[in-house]
Motif scaffolding. Sequence first.
Motif, PDB file in Angstrom:
ATOM      1  N   SER A  51      53.124 -78.806  70.057  1.00 31.09           N
ATOM      2  CA  SER A  51      54.079 -79.055  71.152  1.00 31.09           C
ATOM      3  C   SER A  51      53.599 -78.439  72.450  1.00 31.09           C
ATOM      4  O   SER A  51      53.709 -79.050  73.519  1.00 31.09           O
ATOM      5  CB  SER A  51      55.461 -78.494  70.799  1.00 31.09           C
ATOM      6  OG  SER A  51      56.074 -79.251  69.797  1.00 31.09           O
ATOM      7  N   PRO A 377      56.986 -86.832  73.385  1.00 29.71           N
ATOM      8  CA  PRO A 377      57.977 -87.046  72.313  1.00 29.71           C
ATOM      9  C   PRO A 377      57.349 -87.102  70.934  1.00 29.71           C
ATOM     10  O   PRO A 377      57.991 -86.698  69.946  1.00 29.71           O
ATOM     11  CB  PRO A 377      58.621 -88.391  72.687  1.00 29.71           C
ATOM     12  CG  PRO A 377      57.665 -89.056  73.611  1.00 29.71           C
ATOM     13  CD  PRO A 377      56.983 -87.951  74.349  1.00 29.71           C
ATOM     14  N   LEU A 380      56.876 -83.401  69.967  1.00 25.14           N
ATOM     15  CA  LEU A 380      58.171 -82.788  69.670  1.00 25.14           C
ATOM     16  C   LEU A 380      58.745 -83.327  68.363  1.00 25.14           C
ATOM     17  O   LEU A 380      59.336 -82.574  67.568  1.00 25.14           O
ATOM     18  CB  LEU A 380      59.144 -83.048  70.821  1.00 25.14           C
ATOM     19  CG  LEU A 380      58.811 -82.370  72.157  1.00 25.14           C
ATOM     20  CD1 LEU A 380      59.772 -82.830  73.244  1.00 25.14           C
ATOM     21  CD2 LEU A 380      58.860 -80.850  72.011  1.00 25.14           C
ATOM     22  N   ALA A 381      58.580 -84.620  68.122  1.00 25.16           N
ATOM     23  CA  ALA A 381      59.073 -85.221  66.886  1.00 25.16           C
ATOM     24  C   ALA A 381      58.369 -84.627  65.670  1.00 25.16           C
ATOM     25  O   ALA A 381      59.004 -84.349  64.640  1.00 25.16           O
ATOM     26  CB  ALA A 381      58.881 -86.732  66.917  1.00 25.16           C
ATOM     27  N   VAL A 391      59.829 -91.516  65.593  1.00 23.46           N
ATOM     28  CA  VAL A 391      59.460 -91.686  66.997  1.00 23.46           C
ATOM     29  C   VAL A 391      58.680 -92.976  67.216  1.00 23.46           C
ATOM     30  O   VAL A 391      58.796 -93.611  68.270  1.00 23.46           O
ATOM     31  CB  VAL A 391      58.662 -90.452  67.496  1.00 23.46           C
ATOM     32  CG1 VAL A 391      57.259 -90.405  66.913  1.00 23.46           C
ATOM     33  CG2 VAL A 391      58.610 -90.446  69.027  1.00 23.46           C
ATOM     34  N   SER A 395      59.879 -95.937  69.718  1.00 23.84           N
ATOM     35  CA  SER A 395      58.954 -96.331  70.791  1.00 23.84           C
ATOM     36  C   SER A 395      58.798 -97.844  70.909  1.00 23.84           C
ATOM     37  O   SER A 395      58.318 -98.352  71.933  1.00 23.84           O
ATOM     38  CB  SER A 395      57.582 -95.694  70.566  1.00 23.84           C
ATOM     39  OG  SER A 395      57.668 -94.284  70.627  1.00 23.84           O
TER      40      SER A 395
END
Length: 420
Positions: A51, A377, A380-381, A391, A395
């Motif tokens: 991250s 993202p 983070l996912a 994700v 997307s």
Amino acid sequence: MNKKKTRPPLFYGWYMVMVAGLSVFFSGPGQTYFISVFIDRYITEFDWTRSEVSIIYSAATLTSAFCLFFIGRLVDRLGQRTMLTSASILLACACFYNGFVMNLTMLFFGIFVLRLFGQGSMTLIPNTLVPQWFLVKRGQALSYMAIGGFLSAAAFPPINVWLVHQIDWERTWWLWGGMILVVFTPIAYRCVRNRPEDIGMLPDGHKELHDTDSSSKIVQLKQDFTLKETLRTQAFWLILSCIGIPALVNTAITFHLISIFDQQGLSPSVAALVLSLMAIIGFPITFIAGRIIDTVKINYVLAGIFVTELIFMMVLQITTTPLLAVLFGVIWGISNGFERIALNYVWPFYFGRIALGSISGIATSVMVLGSAVGPLPFGLAFDTFGNYTQVIWWSMVFPMIGIIASLLARKPSIKTNEAG
């Protein structure tokens, strides 16, 4: 007497295509497929989280995106020769710097300059150079230029994996910085000419014949939009909304591909193979794309690209074997082949050459913005859920938006624009 037929000299525009292709090739150090090889080494060596690296990468890329509009304005003002020479020197310096990265602050600045002068300038400038030299053969010329991009994407990942293993990541950065400075910079300085008019010619190799060609010149000038006229068209904003989507999707997947495949039981070598396969497949597709763009409306081609994106994202979700990885790479390569030509073709085709640097600067900023947002993202996912499944599904909304926007975007004309 037998008269020998003399072959006419090669139109200088084709030399510009060669230099432009070489520029796109050497933009590699600023591209995600190049940098992604170093990501896991950074995480391992400096004990950073995925991250943290994703946030740094996105923030640096986002910052560079805001600078690209000014790069485009400078291209219109100073010309491609000066800007391409300068960008290559600065990209070489960026490579040297990245060999000394030791903390997250240094990583931020290192990625910022790589993205600004690599992914940004070294692709933006040639994308404004080639359309200056070609009108009728523009699709064909852009197809040839794209060879540099595919060779870059095919060559750099496996070479970098090998180099990092042999000489470590620091010396790998220094090696490529030296290559840019020694090989490309002198070529850019000595060979680039900004426009065919500068050497008494017209696009596509027509000679300046004053009265006989005046009518064709007037027609071309009428097709050129100023930046203000461009910004007033609906088509500009619809196409602009499409530009960032491929960058967002492709960068996110490329940046995390090794980790995505690791979650699905596939090795880093398979990920490197897929990145190379994508480029190898995309290479011949560009020539097909150039022909299709000459006969099919460009906005329909863009819609087809987004449909293909949806397909390869679905295939990625079930890629658990090397064979499925190959299938994913093939579909991804087809999409990427059309994308490279269409996204470079649409701006000069819709809005002409006068303000192409400024228009392309805005478009490239949006593209880099998509690249900046994409990895975040996904990182983070992964840290939250431990996988990328959700994700990737979410997307898929972006290609759907792209399909709608591209179908609504119609080529404007100055006459209708002024009337509106």
